[in-house]
Scaffold this active site. Structure first.
Site, PDB file in Angstrom:
ATOM      1  N   HIS A  87      22.839 -12.994  -0.555  1.00  0.00           N
ATOM      2  CA  HIS A  87      23.075 -11.601  -0.159  1.00  0.00           C
ATOM      3  C   HIS A  87      23.598 -11.475   1.274  1.00  0.00           C
ATOM      4  CE1 HIS A  87      21.542  -7.172  -0.720  1.00  0.00           C
ATOM      5  NE2 HIS A  87      22.812  -7.322  -1.058  1.00  0.00           N
ATOM      6  N   ASP A 128      10.630 -10.833  -2.408  1.00  0.00           N
ATOM      7  CA  ASP A 128      11.601  -9.737  -2.418  1.00  0.00           C
ATOM      8  C   ASP A 128      10.963  -8.443  -2.922  1.00  0.00           C
ATOM      9  OD1 ASP A 128      13.933  -8.249  -2.498  1.00  0.00           O
ATOM     10  OD2 ASP A 128      15.086  -9.741  -3.596  1.00  0.00           O
ATOM     11  N   CYS A 148      17.278  -5.251   1.901  1.00  0.00           N
ATOM     12  CA  CYS A 148      17.363  -6.704   1.739  1.00  0.00           C
ATOM     13  C   CYS A 148      18.329  -7.435   2.667  1.00  0.00           C
ATOM     14  CB  CYS A 148      17.736  -7.037   0.295  1.00  0.00           C
ATOM     15  SG  CYS A 148      16.573  -6.423  -0.941  1.00  0.00           S
TER      16      CYS A 148
END
Length: 462
Positions: A132, A30, A70
């Site tokens: 997410h 990430d 993301c």
């Protein structure tokens, strides 16, 4: 439009698969910097275990994700389809557009995930780490093709335990049960431990693992003992980043050891990919690539990506042609046996015949990006960025100018016209966003000006 046929019989019939179906692990890091991995030129932070994936597998020099932030990037990874096809253009926000509700903000239930495809091929599936993809029950991983879930639903959370009850929205889940904060030590290590135990518990059957570490996303939470190891780095933020990278790399190393211990190493396909470029606030380094997370510059969308499968994927090879995160789903399907859940066409391609040399053409003649007002297209060596009427169209020759320093649009008007048409034609085939960006279009406009250069300036437009 880049599509694969929905007929799985034709799609994978020409590819060789293992007599015993391989285990498949997709590891996502990430916000890491492109130049912070040893195999991509990093010198300051040791990443020996991630580097081993390149030594024993294939490194992609021109690998791209479908978004520079993301959530939409992960939607592309999970589905193998441009996320704009189902309205997932922006990061999760509280701004649904007309015709949609807050409960619609997330991965469309009509879309099949890599978990669904793997289950269709008889695999046990687990999602570990950062999700997410929406907070509603219909978006929950256990309803999206995964037998097990060990992770959190938000875009970030502390790596150490929270001390306040208000942190419930950032809760760590073990399937549907919330893990007490008193049991949380260091998240990167906990995700590695869960991955290791899942491997050992499922050594007798094929399994699929989506291991989405939140390292090295902010907050900059590092283990104190690793901070001490990098005392030579004067900048405290960069020191914490280095320590967090080491925890990530050690996690990958532990997983490789568990695979070997359980005699699964040789028959496991491992994909490693970073979700987008280096972030403005986590002290990462993109090296020669211009721009950072959130932009259409190479530093926002070109990422570290490696693939290993002993005996099936060449070892120690660099693959120089353009590949995409969209390719992960069809590659996994091909390795698993070829059954696709659902009939919607995929935008990716199985990379197995390309990197093995069975196919000599490039997997993708064109790739596309769009998030709000800013969009881009890569066609061969050329890349075009379009970011509204306020900014000029940008055109770069990536073979000669990987750092995107010279806008060649005025010199090649015919090339600009052709690439704009490619982009417009792709946009005609995708949906409008189902929710708006939390920050609007202003930052996107400002990020894509030639004079906005370097982290200090980009920090103004996160």
């Amino acid at each position: 439009m880049i599509c694969l046929s929905g007929s799985t019989g034709d799609l994978f019939s020409q590819e060789k698969v293992s007599p015993r179906r391989p285990n498949i692990i997709v590891i996502v890091s990430d916000d890491a910097g492109y130049a912070d991995f040893g195999v991509y030129g990093g010198k300051e932070i040791p990443t020996p275990n991630i580097d081993l994936l390149a030594k024993n597998g294939t490194l992609f020099t021109d690998a791209y994700v479908t978004a520079s932030v993301c959530a939409p990037s992960r939607a592309g990874i999970l589905t193998g389809r441009y996320q704009q096809r189902f309205g997932f253009e922006h990061n999760i926000s509280n701004k649904p557009v007309a015709g949609y509700k807050m409960s619609d903000v997330g991965l469309d239930p009509e879309e099949k995930t890599i978990g669904d495809h793997m289950k269709a091929n008889g695999y046990k599936t687990i999602a570990i780490g950062k999700w997410h993809q929406g907070g509603e029950e219909k978006h929950f991983p256990l309803n999206r093709g995964f037998d097990e879930f060990y992770g959190f639903l938000e875009g970030h959370r502390d790596f150490f335990a929270y001390k306040k009850e208000s942190a419930r929205k950032f809760a760590l889940y073990h399937n549907r049960q919330i893990v007490p904060e008193t049991e949380i030590s260091y998240l990167t290590d906990m995700f590695t431990q869960k991955a290791s135990s899942f491997i050992a518990e499922n050594s007798e059957r094929p399994f699929f693992m989506y291991l989405a570490y939140n390292a090295v996303h902010v907050p900059m939470n590092a283990k104190p003992e690793l901070m001490e190891r990098f005392s030579s780095i004067s900048d405290k933020g960069r020191r914490a980043y280095a320590a967090m990278m080491v925890s990530l790399d050690e996690g990958v190393g532990n997983i490789l050891e568990v695979l070997k211990k359980n005699n699964l190493y040789e028959n496991t396909l491992i994909v490693f990919i970073n979700d987008n470029g280096a972030a403005t606030g986590n002290f990462s380094d993109n090296g020669r690539l211009r721009g950072l997370k959130g932009s259409k510059w190479e530093g926002g969308i070109r990422v570290a990506s490696l693939m290993q499968w002993p005996g099936h994927i060449p070892a120690g090879k660099k693959y120089p042609k353009v590949v995409s995160a969209l390719d992960i789903v069809p590659t996994a399907i091909a390795a698993a046996g070829g059954k696709q859940a659902g009939i919607k066409p995929l935008d990716g391609k199985s990379l197995l015949p390309f990197i093995s040399g069975q196919k000599s053409k490039t997997p993708h003649k064109t790739l596309f990006w769009r998030r709000g007002i800013a969009a881009a297209v890569r066609s061969g060596k050329w890349k075009l960025i379009r970011s509204g009427a306020q900014n000029p169209v940008l055109l770069f020759n990536l073979e000669k100018d990987i750092s995107e320093t010279k806008n060649l649009a005025s010199l090649y008007p015919t090339k600009v016209k052709r690439m704009l048409r490619l982009l417009e034609k792709w946009e005609e085939a995708v949906d409008k966003p189902h929710w708006e960006s939390a920050s609007g279009d202003y930052n996107q406009i400002m990020k894509h000006r030639m004079e906005v250069l370097g982290r200090e300036m980009e920090l103004k437009y996160p």
